[in-house]
Design an enzyme around this catalytic site. Structure first.
Site, PDB file in Angstrom:
ATOM      1  N   HIS A 195       6.166   4.915  -1.839  1.00  0.00           N
ATOM      2  CA  HIS A 195       5.269   4.338  -2.698  1.00  0.00           C
ATOM      3  C   HIS A 195       6.371   4.395  -3.964  1.00  0.00           C
ATOM      4  O   HIS A 195       6.322   3.245  -4.648  1.00  0.00           O
ATOM      5  CB  HIS A 195       4.181   5.759  -3.203  1.00  0.00           C
ATOM      6  CG  HIS A 195       3.085   4.913  -3.903  1.00  0.00           C
ATOM      7  ND1 HIS A 195       1.977   4.312  -3.074  1.00  0.00           N
ATOM      8  CD2 HIS A 195       2.798   5.185  -5.101  1.00  0.00           C
ATOM      9  CE1 HIS A 195       1.432   4.178  -4.171  1.00  0.00           C
ATOM     10  NE2 HIS A 195       1.712   4.758  -5.343  1.00  0.00           N
ATOM     11  N   ASP A 250     -16.996 -10.400  -2.591  1.00  0.00           N
ATOM     12  CA  ASP A 250     -17.359  -9.717  -3.513  1.00  0.00           C
ATOM     13  C   ASP A 250     -16.684  -8.372  -3.214  1.00  0.00           C
ATOM     14  O   ASP A 250     -17.782  -7.669  -2.235  1.00  0.00           O
ATOM     15  CB  ASP A 250     -18.963  -9.726  -3.616  1.00  0.00           C
ATOM     16  CG  ASP A 250     -19.523  -8.838  -4.783  1.00  0.00           C
ATOM     17  OD1 ASP A 250     -18.596  -7.857  -5.253  1.00  0.00           O
ATOM     18  OD2 ASP A 250     -20.502  -9.165  -5.181  1.00  0.00           O
ATOM     19  N   GLU A 269      -1.489  -3.045  -6.413  1.00  0.00           N
ATOM     20  CA  GLU A 269      -0.699  -1.885  -6.067  1.00  0.00           C
ATOM     21  C   GLU A 269       0.760  -1.883  -5.223  1.00  0.00           C
ATOM     22  O   GLU A 269       0.269  -2.731  -4.349  1.00  0.00           O
ATOM     23  CB  GLU A 269      -1.613  -0.875  -5.294  1.00  0.00           C
ATOM     24  CG  GLU A 269      -1.132   0.439  -5.131  1.00  0.00           C
ATOM     25  CD  GLU A 269      -2.110   1.561  -4.823  1.00  0.00           C
ATOM     26  OE1 GLU A 269      -3.283   1.441  -4.987  1.00  0.00           O
ATOM     27  OE2 GLU A 269      -1.674   2.248  -4.122  1.00  0.00           O
ATOM     28  N   LYS A 284     -10.217   5.614   0.444  1.00  0.00           N
ATOM     29  CA  LYS A 284      -9.645   4.795  -0.591  1.00  0.00           C
ATOM     30  C   LYS A 284      -8.278   3.800  -0.028  1.00  0.00           C
ATOM     31  O   LYS A 284      -8.232   2.846  -0.338  1.00  0.00           O
ATOM     32  CB  LYS A 284      -9.158   5.619  -1.791  1.00  0.00           C
ATOM     33  CG  LYS A 284      -8.639   4.869  -3.130  1.00  0.00           C
ATOM     34  CD  LYS A 284      -7.091   4.384  -3.060  1.00  0.00           C
ATOM     35  CE  LYS A 284      -6.955   3.546  -4.374  1.00  0.00           C
ATOM     36  NZ  LYS A 284      -5.339   3.076  -4.217  1.00  0.00           N
TER      37      LYS A 284
HETATM   38  C1  MEV Z   1      -2.972   4.881  -2.295  1.00  0.00           C
HETATM   39  O1  MEV Z   1      -3.395   4.095  -2.949  1.00  0.00           O
HETATM   40  C2  MEV Z   1      -3.564   5.276  -0.984  1.00  0.00           C
HETATM   41  C3  MEV Z   1      -3.320   6.799  -0.318  1.00  0.00           C
HETATM   42  O2  MEV Z   1      -3.544   7.768  -1.243  1.00  0.00           O
HETATM   43  C4  MEV Z   1      -4.350   7.019   0.728  1.00  0.00           C
HETATM   44  C5  MEV Z   1      -4.309   8.154   1.570  1.00  0.00           C
HETATM   45  O3  MEV Z   1      -4.017   9.280   0.977  1.00  0.00           O
HETATM   46  O4  MEV Z   1      -4.796   8.159   2.818  1.00  0.00           O
HETATM   47  C6  MEV Z   1      -2.026   6.728  -0.026  1.00  0.00           C
END
Ligand code: MEV
Length: 428
Positions: A385, A288, A83, A272
Site C-alpha cells: 500500500h 451507479d 486509491e 470494502k
Molecule cells: C483497503 O482499501 C482495503 C483493505 O483494507 C481490504 C481488506 O482489509 O481486506 C486492504
C-alpha cells in the site's frame, strides 16, 4: 452564503459568485476550476450536461487491469479509482490466477424488484379480492411501457400483493418483478411503477369500500435475485510462498475469511476491499456505484448479521475461493451511449451483455479480495500500500525527478513512512 437562482446563472457567473463568496476573489481558485475544463468545447458541454450546477470536472484516474481469465476468455478490465494500490493489486491477482484456470462465473438470476408502497385502512380480505380481480387490468395499463423492453427479452415477470401490516399497520405493497435485459432498468422500472400506481389508485377508488393511499412507487436497489457467483480454485500446493507451505497458506487464508464471516468489524473492511475492485469497474462502465454498494451491503447483512461476501474452503487438497454478490448493472441506457470513456470501456470489454458485465465485475471483486487477504496474511497490507502511496507523498512534497528516483531506490527494500521520506529528502 445564501443564493437564489444559482442554477440559472451561467457557468462563469456561478464561478464568480463562488470566488466572491468563499475565496476573497482569489484568482488562483478560479484557475483550479478552469484548468480542468476540457479544451474540446463540445466534450465539455456533454459533461456539463450530466448534472446540474457544473463548474468543473473532477478527474479520477482511469486504468487497466489486464490478464483477467474469465470463463476461458482473457480480458483487460477498465477501472476508475483514486486509491493507489487497487489496480496493481487486481492486476497481480488476475496474473496469479491466469495459469490456474482463471475465474469461473455464473449468473444465477436477473430478477429486479420494485414496489408500490401504499396504505389501506380497510379489510385485508377486501384488498386481496380486489387485487385478484384487477391484477390483469393493472398489467394492461402498463403494457405499452414494456414494448421496447420486451423486444430485448425483458419486461415484467410477476406482480404480487404483499401484506406488510404485521410490520406497520395498514401498510401493503404491490411488488413487481422485472427483467430489464441489458439495461440497469431504473427508469423503466420507475415509469412502470408510477403508471401502475395511478391505475391502482383509480381502480381502488371505484371498487374498494375504504380509501387507498399511495405512499410511493420506486424500484428496490436490493436485488438478491439478480445474483452472480465467481470462483477460483487450485491445488493447495500451488499456493506455496517463501515462508508458508501451500497447505499452511490455504489454511491461514480460509481462517482469515472465516474471521470476516463471523466478525462484522472485519467483514466491513473485508467487503470494502471487494468493493474497491467492484466500484472501479462499475464507475468505468458508467454504472451507479451507490446502488451497487447499497445492494452488496444489504446482501451481506441478509441474515441479520453482517458477514463476508466471499467464501473460502479446502476440499481434497483443492483450495476454493468464491464470491456471491447481487449486481444490478447495465450495458445500455444511462450514460453508456453518451460518455466517450464509458463507450471505450464497454468496447474494451467486447461489448458485454449486462449478464457478462456482472460476471466480469464479480471476478474483479474476488481478485481484489484475494489480493487483500493475501497481503494481510503474508507481508501485511502497508508494504504494498505504502509503496504505491509513495508516489502521492512525493507529489505532496513537490519532489524533483531526482528526489523521486532517490526515494524509489531507497524504499525498494524498506517500509515507506511519511517521516522516513521527509528525513530522506531533508524536509521538515
Ligand atoms: C483497503 O482499501 C482495503 C483493505 O483494507 C481490504 C481488506 O482489509 O481486506 C486492504
Amino acid at each position: 452564503m445564501q443564493i437564489n437562482g444559482f442554477s440559472k446563472l451561467s457557468k462563469e457567473a456561478k464561478i464568480d459568485w463562488l470566488l466572491q463568496s468563499y475565496f476573497n476573489n482569489d484568482n488562483a481558485a478560479r484557475k483550479i476550476l478552469l484548468q480542468y475544463w476540457h479544451s474540446d468545447k463540445a466534450l465539455q458541454e456533454l459533461h456539463d450536461g450530466f448534472i446540474e450546477n457544473t463548474v468543473s470536472n473532477f478527474y479520477l484516474p482511469y486504468a487497466i487491469a489486464p490478464n483477467f481469465l474469465i470463463n476461458g476468455k482473457i480480458i483487460a478490465v477498465p477501472m476508475a479509482i483514486e486509491e493507489s494500490s487497487v489496480v496493481a493489486a487486481a492486476s497481480k491477482a488476475a496474473k496469479f490466477w491466469l495459469d490456474k484456470g482463471g475465474f469461473k462465473t455464473e449468473v444465477t438470476g436477473t430478477v429486479k424488484p420494485g414496489h408500490i408502497h401504499f396504505i389501506y385502512k380497510g379489510q385485508t380480505q377486501d384488498l386481496i379480492k380486489f387485487f385478484r380481480q384487477n391484477r390483469d387490468r393493472i398489467l394492461q395499463a402498463v403494457d405499452g411501457l414494456q414494448t421496447n423492453m420486451q423486444k430485448r427479452s425483458g419486461g415484467i415477470r410477476d406482480i404480487n400483493l404483499i401484506d406488510k401490516t404485521a410490520a406497520m399497520p395498514d401498510y401493503y405493497q404491490i411488488e413487481f418483478l422485472f427483467d430489464t435485459a441489458d439495461a440497469m432498468g431504473a427508469n423503466f422500472i420507475n415509469s412502470v411503477l408510477e403508471e401502475a400506481a395511478d391505475t391502482l389508485q383509480e381502480l381502488a377508488s371505484e371498487q374498494l369500500p375504504d380509501k387507498l393511499q399511495i405512499l410511493m412507487s420506486i424500484l428496490s436497489n436490493y436485488t438478491p435475485d439478480c445474483l452472480v457467483k465467481a470462483s477460483v480454485s487450485c491445488p493447495v500446493t500451488a499456493l506455496k510462498t517463501e515462508e508458508l507451505s501451500g497447505e499452511a497458506y490455504a489454511r491461514k487464508f480460509v481462517k482469515a475469511v472465516k474471521v470476516a464471516k463471523i466478525e462484522p468489524y472485519r467483514a466491513v473492511t473485508h467487503n470494502k476491499g471487494i468493493m474497491n475492485g467492484i466500484d472501479a469497474v462499475v464507475i468505468a462502465t458508467g454504472n451507479d456505484f451507490r446502488a451497487v454498494e447499497a445492494n452488496a451491503h444489504a446482501y451481506a447483512g441478509k441474515t441479520g448479521q453482517y458477514t463476508s461476501l466471499s467464501h473460502a474452503g479446502i476440499k481434497d487438497g483443492i483450495f476454493h475461493f468464491w464470491i456471491e454478490i447481487p449486481l444490478a448493472v447495465g450495458t445500455i441506457g444511462g450514460i453508456t451511449a453518451i460518455h466517450p470513456l464509458v463507450r471505450f470501456s464497454l468496447q474494451l470489454l467486447q461489448n458485454p451483455s449486462a449478464k457478462e458485465l456482472m460476471q466480469i465485475i464479480a471476478s474483479v471483486g474476488l481478485a481484489q479480495n484475494f489480493a487483500a487477504v493475501n497481503s494481510l496474511i503474508t507481508s501485511g497490507i502497508q508494504k504494498g500500500h505504502m509503496k504505491m502511496h509513495l508516489n502521492n507523498l512525493l507529489t505532496f512534497l513537490k519532489a524533483t525527478p531526482e528526489e523521486r528516483q532517490k526515494a524509489i531506490q531507497y524504499f525498494a527494500d524498506k517500509k515507506v513512512s511519511f517521516k522516513a521520506l521527509k528525513d530522506l529528502l531533508g524536509r521538515d
